[in-house]
Structures are given as C-alpha cells and as structure tokens.
Design a protein around this motif. Structure first.
Motif, PDB file in Angstrom:
ATOM      1  N   PHE A 251       0.836  -1.206   0.000  1.00 25.20           N
ATOM      2  CA  PHE A 251       0.000   0.000   0.000  1.00 25.20           C
ATOM      3  C   PHE A 251       0.867   1.250   0.000  1.00 25.20           C
ATOM      4  O   PHE A 251       0.583   2.223  -0.712  1.00 25.20           O
ATOM      5  CB  PHE A 251      -0.921  -0.002   1.218  1.00 25.20           C
ATOM      6  N   VAL A 252       1.957   1.248   0.788  1.00 18.03           N
ATOM      7  CA  VAL A 252       2.817   2.430   0.896  1.00 18.03           C
ATOM      8  C   VAL A 252       3.461   2.765  -0.433  1.00 18.03           C
ATOM      9  O   VAL A 252       3.409   3.914  -0.903  1.00 18.03           O
ATOM     10  CB  VAL A 252       3.890   2.214   1.992  1.00 18.03           C
ATOM     11  N   VAL A 253       4.089   1.773  -1.092  1.00 12.17           N
ATOM     12  CA  VAL A 253       4.775   2.066  -2.362  1.00 12.17           C
ATOM     13  C   VAL A 253       3.764   2.467  -3.438  1.00 12.17           C
ATOM     14  O   VAL A 253       4.069   3.303  -4.307  1.00 12.17           O
ATOM     15  CB  VAL A 253       5.637   0.868  -2.828  1.00 12.17           C
ATOM     16  N   SER A 254       2.553   1.896  -3.383  1.00 14.31           N
ATOM     17  CA  SER A 254       1.515   2.282  -4.341  1.00 14.31           C
ATOM     18  C   SER A 254       1.005   3.690  -4.056  1.00 14.31           C
ATOM     19  O   SER A 254       0.718   4.456  -4.990  1.00 14.31           O
ATOM     20  CB  SER A 254       0.358   1.283  -4.291  1.00 14.31           C
ATOM     21  N   ALA A 255       0.898   4.053  -2.782  1.00 21.22           N
ATOM     22  CA  ALA A 255       0.469   5.403  -2.413  1.00 21.22           C
ATOM     23  C   ALA A 255       1.503   6.438  -2.843  1.00 21.22           C
ATOM     24  O   ALA A 255       1.152   7.521  -3.324  1.00 21.22           O
ATOM     25  CB  ALA A 255       0.230   5.484  -0.908  1.00 21.22           C
ATOM     26  N   ILE A 256       2.785   6.110  -2.687  1.00 23.73           N
ATOM     27  CA  ILE A 256       3.837   7.021  -3.135  1.00 23.73           C
ATOM     28  C   ILE A 256       3.783   7.184  -4.653  1.00 23.73           C
ATOM     29  O   ILE A 256       3.913   8.295  -5.180  1.00 23.73           O
ATOM     30  CB  ILE A 256       5.218   6.495  -2.687  1.00 23.73           C
ATOM     31  N   ALA A 257       3.577   6.080  -5.367  1.00 22.07           N
ATOM     32  CA  ALA A 257       3.474   6.149  -6.827  1.00 22.07           C
ATOM     33  C   ALA A 257       2.277   7.000  -7.247  1.00 22.07           C
ATOM     34  O   ALA A 257       2.369   7.805  -8.175  1.00 22.07           O
ATOM     35  CB  ALA A 257       3.344   4.743  -7.413  1.00 22.07           C
ATOM     36  N   ALA A 258       1.147   6.828  -6.553  1.00 17.41           N
ATOM     37  CA  ALA A 258      -0.045   7.614  -6.877  1.00 17.41           C
ATOM     38  C   ALA A 258       0.193   9.098  -6.642  1.00 17.41           C
ATOM     39  O   ALA A 258      -0.250   9.948  -7.418  1.00 17.41           O
ATOM     40  CB  ALA A 258      -1.228   7.124  -6.053  1.00 17.41           C
ATOM     41  N   ALA A 259       0.907   9.421  -5.560  1.00 20.49           N
ATOM     42  CA  ALA A 259       1.162  10.829  -5.232  1.00 20.49           C
ATOM     43  C   ALA A 259       2.203  11.454  -6.155  1.00 20.49           C
ATOM     44  O   ALA A 259       2.060  12.605  -6.575  1.00 20.49           O
ATOM     45  CB  ALA A 259       1.614  10.949  -3.773  1.00 20.49           C
ATOM     46  N   LEU A 260       3.244  10.709  -6.501  1.00 20.72           N
ATOM     47  CA  LEU A 260       4.347  11.273  -7.279  1.00 20.72           C
ATOM     48  C   LEU A 260       4.095  11.251  -8.782  1.00 20.72           C
ATOM     49  O   LEU A 260       4.576  12.143  -9.496  1.00 20.72           O
ATOM     50  CB  LEU A 260       5.640  10.507  -6.990  1.00 20.72           C
ATOM     51  N   PHE A 282      -5.500   0.522  -7.885  1.00 19.46           N
ATOM     52  CA  PHE A 282      -5.203   0.127  -9.266  1.00 19.46           C
ATOM     53  C   PHE A 282      -3.756  -0.347  -9.382  1.00 19.46           C
ATOM     54  O   PHE A 282      -3.473  -1.364 -10.026  1.00 19.46           O
ATOM     55  CB  PHE A 282      -5.448   1.299 -10.213  1.00 19.46           C
ATOM     56  N   ILE A 283      -2.824   0.385  -8.761  1.00 25.34           N
ATOM     57  CA  ILE A 283      -1.412  -0.016  -8.796  1.00 25.34           C
ATOM     58  C   ILE A 283      -1.219  -1.342  -8.071  1.00 25.34           C
ATOM     59  O   ILE A 283      -0.469  -2.220  -8.528  1.00 25.34           O
ATOM     60  CB  ILE A 283      -0.531   1.081  -8.179  1.00 25.34           C
ATOM     61  N   LEU A 286      -2.180  -4.120 -10.293  1.00 29.51           N
ATOM     62  CA  LEU A 286      -1.122  -4.426 -11.255  1.00 29.51           C
ATOM     63  C   LEU A 286      -0.045  -5.310 -10.616  1.00 29.51           C
ATOM     64  O   LEU A 286       0.463  -6.248 -11.252  1.00 29.51           O
ATOM     65  CB  LEU A 286      -0.496  -3.135 -11.781  1.00 29.51           C
ATOM     66  N   MET A 287       0.292  -5.026  -9.358  1.00 27.97           N
ATOM     67  CA  MET A 287       1.294  -5.838  -8.659  1.00 27.97           C
ATOM     68  C   MET A 287       0.805  -7.273  -8.490  1.00 27.97           C
ATOM     69  O   MET A 287       1.584  -8.226  -8.632  1.00 27.97           O
ATOM     70  CB  MET A 287       1.609  -5.196  -7.303  1.00 27.97           C
ATOM     71  N   MET A 288      -0.475  -7.426  -8.167  1.00 33.98           N
ATOM     72  CA  MET A 288      -1.039  -8.777  -8.033  1.00 33.98           C
ATOM     73  C   MET A 288      -1.063  -9.497  -9.379  1.00 33.98           C
ATOM     74  O   MET A 288      -0.734 -10.689  -9.473  1.00 33.98           O
ATOM     75  CB  MET A 288      -2.452  -8.682  -7.469  1.00 33.98           C
ATOM     76  N   TRP A 289      -1.454  -8.779 -10.413  1.00 35.93           N
ATOM     77  CA  TRP A 289      -1.522  -9.347 -11.758  1.00 35.93           C
ATOM     78  C   TRP A 289      -0.147  -9.861 -12.179  1.00 35.93           C
ATOM     79  O   TRP A 289      -0.008 -10.979 -12.700  1.00 35.93           O
ATOM     80  CB  TRP A 289      -2.033  -8.269 -12.712  1.00 35.93           C
ATOM     81  N   ILE A 290       0.880  -9.055 -11.947  1.00 35.20           N
ATOM     82  CA  ILE A 290       2.243  -9.442 -12.326  1.00 35.20           C
ATOM     83  C   ILE A 290       2.691 -10.666 -11.536  1.00 35.20           C
ATOM     84  O   ILE A 290       3.341 -11.572 -12.071  1.00 35.20           O
ATOM     85  CB  ILE A 290       3.201  -8.252 -12.103  1.00 35.20           C
ATOM     86  N   ARG A 291       2.335 -10.715 -10.243  1.00 35.90           N
ATOM     87  CA  ARG A 291       2.761 -11.849  -9.412  1.00 35.90           C
ATOM     88  C   ARG A 291       2.262 -13.172  -9.973  1.00 35.90           C
ATOM     89  O   ARG A 291       2.990 -14.177  -9.971  1.00 35.90           O
ATOM     90  CB  ARG A 291       2.249 -11.671  -7.979  1.00 35.90           C
ATOM     91  N   TRP A 292       1.031 -13.186 -10.444  1.00 36.57           N
ATOM     92  CA  TRP A 292       0.442 -14.443 -10.894  1.00 36.57           C
ATOM     93  C   TRP A 292       0.583 -14.649 -12.401  1.00 36.57           C
ATOM     94  O   TRP A 292      -0.089 -15.509 -12.980  1.00 36.57           O
ATOM     95  CB  TRP A 292      -1.022 -14.496 -10.476  1.00 36.57           C
ATOM     96  N   THR A 293       1.463 -13.878 -13.035  1.00 36.77           N
ATOM     97  CA  THR A 293       1.663 -13.998 -14.480  1.00 36.77           C
ATOM     98  C   THR A 293       3.083 -14.402 -14.846  1.00 36.77           C
ATOM     99  O   THR A 293       3.288 -15.239 -15.726  1.00 36.77           O
ATOM    100  CB  THR A 293       1.326 -12.658 -15.171  1.00 36.77           C
TER     101      THR A 293
END
Length: 329
Positions: A251-260, A282-283, A286-293
């Motif tokens: 959540f933290v890294v996704s929140a930073i990405a959303a803010a920046l 949403f981010i 994407l992280m979950m999608w990549i994990r299972w792909t």
C-alpha cells in the motif's frame, strides 16, 4: 493538592492526543486494508487461474481473512532451540513499524495528511528503508541456515533496488523543486508526471516490486530452495506480522506512486480521497496481476537487472531531465 496546568501544556497535551488519535485511526485503516488486500489477492489469483477462490466464509469468502486472523491468534508460538530470542521476537515488530511509519507523510487528500513535512519524501524513504533490518534480524535470529540465506538475499535485493528507486524520484524533485508530498501532488495540476516522466515511473514501479519482495522478485521466499525464506521458523501472530508488513508495504509504495506520478488526490467531481484510493488500489492490482503472471528471477538475473540496467537508466533519465530544465530556462 491541586495541580495547575499552564495553557502551553494544555496545548501540548491536546496536540499529543490529536496525534495519537490520528495514529490509532491509521492503524485501524491499515489493518482493514490489509485484510481486504489478502482477500482480493486470493480472488485475483483464482480468476487468473480459472477458479473461484474462497467462497464459503461470508459473501464470496469475504470473511475468510478474519477467520485466518483468529486462527493465527489462537495458534501456538513455537520457538526453535537455537534462536536468538531478542532478534527473533523483535524482527516482526521492526518490519511492521518500518512499513507503518511512512503513513505519517502520505497525503490522502489536500487536507488529509497526518503531518505535512517539508521533507516528507525524504522522511518516507528514510523510515521505510528500516524494514530490511527486521528482515535480516528474522533470518539471523531464527538459527536456521535457510532463513539466514533468505534474509541475506532479501537484504541484498532491497539495498540494490533502493538505489534506482530513489534515483527515479530525483527527477520529480528536480521538476518541482520540493520534497513536500503535498506540493508535488499540486504540481501535477496540468499533467501527471507518469506522462512527462514515463521512464522514471517504470523504474519506480519495477523497483517497488523488488522492494516489497513481490514476484517475480520474491527470491528471499523461494520455496523450492529456502522453504519459506527468512520467516520459515515463525508461526502464529509473529508470522502474521510479516504478512501484515508485506501488504502494508504494498500500500505504501503504491500510495507514493499515486502521489508522485498519478496526480494523487486530483480528479473530477468526486472527493479527493476517492481518487487517491482508486489510483492506489489500481497499482496494487497491477502488482497482483504481475505476481500471478510471470515466473521468478534467478538471483544473478535479479542483481544484474538492478545494477546493469535500472541504475544506468535512472542516471540517464536524471541527465535528460536536467538538460530539459536547462533548455526550458
């Protein structure tokens, strides 16, 4: 005897109580968010693999995470004979605290931030980088060679990918001239930095995956050779603290990405917090999608990718940003 409190002390006590209330509210939000994310990942992975996922406990298994939490609370905490007791017990707490502290500077909306630091971005990277200490303490304190190897892998990985991650953010700082998270979000009124700095966004996202030990960068937990990595010897609530720290970090890294990079709370019509959380989740999706792909990297591939590709690319992006600012003047 009557004790008198001066107006200055009253103001301090009120401010302290307000900060404690904010911290308690954030802790409640983080706990609920993690339970939702665990359920959501189970459903995402299930649909990617053409199955249903949890369906029995609550609507579509919505209460399954609560049941798992209660199970972990009731399970026995087993401690191996060769553990270093202090490191073993403190490691889960250090990991979670390092993941929780960045929330103090993350702006959920224009006027919804616990503490609007002038150096908020620097604070976030400073406290979040402490998580590697908890991981290494877990591996060392477990008295298990597989756990120690997993912790050493995780430490090397996190330290390596921290460099391109920070370098990717420097271009944003150069464009805005500020380390304040609120000002960085406000600077994206006309265009998100994800469009003006696509390379920086891509480097940040890839590095964030590695920072959170998510696939295809989860070599510290590679079950084929390490059983479960640095938390092999943990059970019960101590194991759940590592689980809580992992999803909190997501959540933290996704929140930073959303803010920046994605304009933070900015969006039409609806309240700012809705847009911020929509971008964050949403981010995370994407992280979950990549994990299972995608399959897992080998150790040498992972380290080579960081040092031989991402770091030089991040420096080139900084150079290109500097040239753009010079030409613009």
């Amino acid at each position: 005897m009557i004790f008198k409190i001066s107006p200055e002390n009253w103001a301090f006590l009120i401010e302290f109580a307000w900060l404690c209330a904010k911290a308690a509210g954030l802790l409640g939000f983080v706990s609920l968010s993690v339970m939702f994310l665990i359920w959501w990942e189970r459903k995402v992975s299930a649909h990617i693999q053409s199955r249903l996922g949890p369906m029995r406990v609550g609507w579509h298994g919505a209460l399954q995470t609560i049941a798992d939490t209660l199970k972990l609370l009731l399970k026995e905490n087993i401690v191996a004979k060769d553990t270093d007791k202090i490191s073993f017990w403190l490691a889960p707490l250090v990991s979670f605290v390092a993941a929780f502290l960045p929330f103090a500077a993350i702006p959920f909306a224009k006027n919804l931030v616990v503490q609007d630091f002038g150096l908020g971005l620097l604070y976030i990277f400073a406290v979040s980088s402490l998580g590697v200490i908890g991981v290494f303490m877990a591996g060392w304190g477990s008295g298990n060679k597989y756990s120690l190897l997993g912790a050493m892998r995780a430490s090397a990985q996190i330290i390596s990918y921290e460099i391109p991650l920070v370098l990717s953010v420097l271009s944003i700082v150069m464009l805005t001239g500020s380390l304040n998270m609120v000002k960085i979000v406000e600077a994206q009124g006309r265009m998100w930095f994800a469009f003006s700095q696509p390379i920086a966004f891509l480097i940040y996202f890839i590095s964030a995956l590695a920072e959170t030990n998510r696939a295809p960068f989860d070599i510290s937990e590679a079950e084929s050779e390490l059983v479960a990595g640095f938390h092999t010897e943990y059970s019960g609530m101590k194991f759940s603290m590592f689980f809580l720290a992992e999803y909190t970090n997501m959540f933290v890294v996704s929140a930073i990405a959303a803010a920046l990079f994605l304009g933070g709370w900015q969006g039409p019509f609806l309240p700012g917090i809705f847009w911020f959380l929509a971008k964050v989740y949403f981010i995370i999706f994407l992280m979950m999608w990549i994990r299972w792909t995608f399959p897992r990297f080998r150790v040498d591939q992972l380290m080579n990718f960081a040092w031989k590709f991402l770091v030089p690319l991040a420096f080139l992006n900084i150079l290109a940003t500097a040239l753009f600012l010079v030409v613009k003047k």
